[in-house]
Write an enzyme that holds these catalytic residues in place. Structure first.
Site, PDB file in Angstrom:
ATOM      1  N   ASP A  16      19.239 -18.357  -2.912  1.00  0.00           N
ATOM      2  CA  ASP A  16      18.716 -19.034  -4.107  1.00  0.00           C
ATOM      3  C   ASP A  16      19.809 -19.803  -4.851  1.00  0.00           C
ATOM      4  OD1 ASP A  16      19.960 -16.762  -5.167  1.00  0.00           O
ATOM      5  OD2 ASP A  16      18.332 -16.273  -6.550  1.00  0.00           O
ATOM      6  N   GLY A  68      22.377  -1.051 -12.194  1.00  0.00           N
ATOM      7  CA  GLY A  68      23.521  -1.336 -11.311  1.00  0.00           C
ATOM      8  C   GLY A  68      23.237  -1.031  -9.850  1.00  0.00           C
ATOM      9  N   LEU A 112      18.620  -3.645  -8.079  1.00  0.00           N
ATOM     10  CA  LEU A 112      17.151  -3.747  -8.028  1.00  0.00           C
ATOM     11  C   LEU A 112      16.616  -4.553  -9.216  1.00  0.00           C
ATOM     12  CD1 LEU A 112      16.299  -0.112  -6.860  1.00  0.00           C
ATOM     13  CD2 LEU A 112      16.697  -2.149  -5.472  1.00  0.00           C
ATOM     14  N   SER A 143      18.099  -5.884 -14.979  1.00  0.00           N
ATOM     15  CA  SER A 143      18.242  -6.826 -16.096  1.00  0.00           C
ATOM     16  C   SER A 143      17.118  -7.859 -16.072  1.00  0.00           C
ATOM     17  CB  SER A 143      19.623  -7.479 -16.122  1.00  0.00           C
ATOM     18  OG  SER A 143      19.864  -8.187 -14.945  1.00  0.00           O
ATOM     19  N   ASP A 161      15.240 -12.997  -8.850  1.00  0.00           N
ATOM     20  CA  ASP A 161      14.854 -11.735  -9.487  1.00  0.00           C
ATOM     21  C   ASP A 161      13.686 -11.906 -10.468  1.00  0.00           C
ATOM     22  OD1 ASP A 161      17.147 -11.075  -8.138  1.00  0.00           O
ATOM     23  OD2 ASP A 161      18.389 -10.893  -9.923  1.00  0.00           O
TER      24      ASP A 161
HETATM   25  C1  GLA Z   1      21.360 -11.359  -7.645  1.00  0.00           C
HETATM   26  C2  GLA Z   1      20.958 -12.673  -8.313  1.00  0.00           C
HETATM   27  C3  GLA Z   1      19.877 -13.378  -7.494  1.00  0.00           C
HETATM   28  C4  GLA Z   1      20.283 -13.520  -6.037  1.00  0.00           C
HETATM   29  C5  GLA Z   1      20.743 -12.165  -5.492  1.00  0.00           C
HETATM   30  C6  GLA Z   1      21.280 -12.265  -4.090  1.00  0.00           C
HETATM   31  O1  GLA Z   1      20.316 -10.456  -7.690  1.00  0.00           O
HETATM   32  O2  GLA Z   1      20.503 -12.430  -9.615  1.00  0.00           O
HETATM   33  O3  GLA Z   1      19.590 -14.639  -8.065  1.00  0.00           O
HETATM   34  O4  GLA Z   1      21.263 -14.503  -5.874  1.00  0.00           O
HETATM   35  O5  GLA Z   1      21.759 -11.599  -6.310  1.00  0.00           O
HETATM   36  O6  GLA Z   1      20.301 -12.684  -3.212  1.00  0.00           O
END
Ligand code: GLA
Length: 366
Positions: free
Chosen positions: A20, A104, A107, A110, A154
């Site tokens: 992403d 942390g 998952l 935040s 996320d």
């Molecule tokens: C974190 C970031 C996401 C993505 C993942 C790895 O969770 O917040 O945007 O880049 O790492 O895929």
């Protein structure tokens, strides 16, 4: 006035890690672990949380009322500030936040907090946003709160998740579709017990490195760049080896996302075998090309394979956190126990397993 309750799930990314950052495809599922917020409209923002620890008091537009704006308060403040920029009327709220998500563990605790707060702030002010608009606003809030230049994975997974399915999202165009998960397969998430280290510096550095590589291709869509072209650029000395590896990861990972989506859509013994190989290749690519795995995550993936997982790889932002394994439902618990006890005798950290279901995305629940 009666209280309103909102829920926002965490997510597990099945594959499509760090893609992403360059607008590539991702394949997450929303979890049945998440953040719940119960609020009433008020003049200012006043929230407390046992799990997150403490209380936050802010003006309705997110401005801190005193000098203190630390910990989870920064996320609340940043979400309110982003929504104010979009025209949300300055209505406050008071209430309580609870969470079943480990912090942390990679998952998205935040993002779940941001989305839950965002939904509640919109609702009390009678302000409505489309899910993808809210995903973008809460993603900007993450940047604003902690300076991590994360992608849209996320927040979108938390908002658009669907029970029993993974979300195949193109993070460039934001087009998406659902990929039903095999009902016989369980999601086993194992937190390595080593929380994400180097979170901001490692993540931001890798983004700079992959952008350095893309600049050589004049900003072309990474999906259209072939691995052969990348090799040629390296051979001609146009790209350093670090930049080559970062770009090689996102290009090959994008291809793996589409392959996994196809394999999940047509589960046969052969396709499940291939699924295991593609997950393993994804893990290797994060480990060697993106360099965001840890010895603990490598060990957990190895143990998951050894104990009979159909597929396993690290998941999330890396530098610590969790692995995701797919296992037959009736074997999932035994597999998790076997991995945990073998891990205990090899690693210094304490791992924890979560048997999860792909779940619906965020919304009001009462
Ligand atoms: C974190 C970031 C996401 C993505 C993942 C790895 O969770 O917040 O945007 O880049 O790492 O895929």
């Amino acid at each position: 006035m009666s209280a309103r309750v909102f829920w926002a799930p965490g997510r597990v990314n099945l594959i499509g890690e760090f893609t992403d950052l360059v607008g590539g495809p991702v394949l997450p599922a929303a979890l049945d672990l998440g953040v719940r917020i119960e609020v009433e409209a008020a003049e200012a923002i006043d929230l407390c949380s046992h799990e997150l620890g403490g209380r936050t008091r802010l003006a309705a537009d997110g401005n801190p009322l005193g000098d203190e704006n630390e910990g989870w308060s920064r996320y609340v403040s940043a979400v309110a500030a982003e929504l104010a920029l979009l025209g949300r009327p300055a209505v406050g709220l008071e209430g309580e936040i609870s969470s079943t998500l480990p912090i942390g563990a990679g998952l998205s605790s935040s993002a779940a907090l941001e989305v839950a707060v965002g939904l509640a702030l919109c609702a009390v002010a009678d302000f409505s946003l489309e899910p993808l608009e809210l995903a973008q606003a809460t993603r900007r809030a993450e940047h604003r709160a902690v300076g991590v230049p994360c992608g849209i994975l996320d927040q979108t997974a938390s908002l658009l998740g669907r029970a029993g399915s993974a979300l195949l999202l193109d993070t460039g165009s934001l087009a998406y579709e659902y990929v039903p998960l095999h009902a016989g397969l369980a999601l086993v998430i194992i937190d390595s017990g080593v929380s994400r280290r180097l979170e901001s510096s490692g993540y931001a550095t890798r983004q700079e490195e992959v952008e350095r590589a893309l600049a050589v291709f004049s900003g072309r869509d990474p999906a259209a760049i072939t691995l052969a072209e990348l090799e040629t650029a390296e051979a001609k000395g146009r790209l350093d080896s670090v930049a080559v590896r970062r770009l090689r990861h996102v290009i090959s990972e994008g291809q793996r996302v589409h392959e996994v989506a196809r394999l999940l859509g047509a589960p046969t013994p052969a396709s499940l075998q291939r699924l295991g190989e593609v997950f393993a290749a994804g893990h290797e690519s994060v480990r060697c090309d993106w360099e965001a795995s840890t010895p603990e995550l490598d060990l957990l993936v190895e143990l998951a394979h050894e104990k009979g997982a159909v597929a396993a790889r690290m998941t999330g932002g890396g530098f610590g956190g969790s692995i995701v394994a797919l296992a037959w439902t009736d074997e999932a618990e035994g597999l998790a126990d076997a991995v945990l006890s073998a891990y205990e005798s090899h690693a210094d950290a304490q791992a924890k397993a979560y048997l999860c279901h792909a779940s619906d995305g965020a919304g009001e629940i009462s």
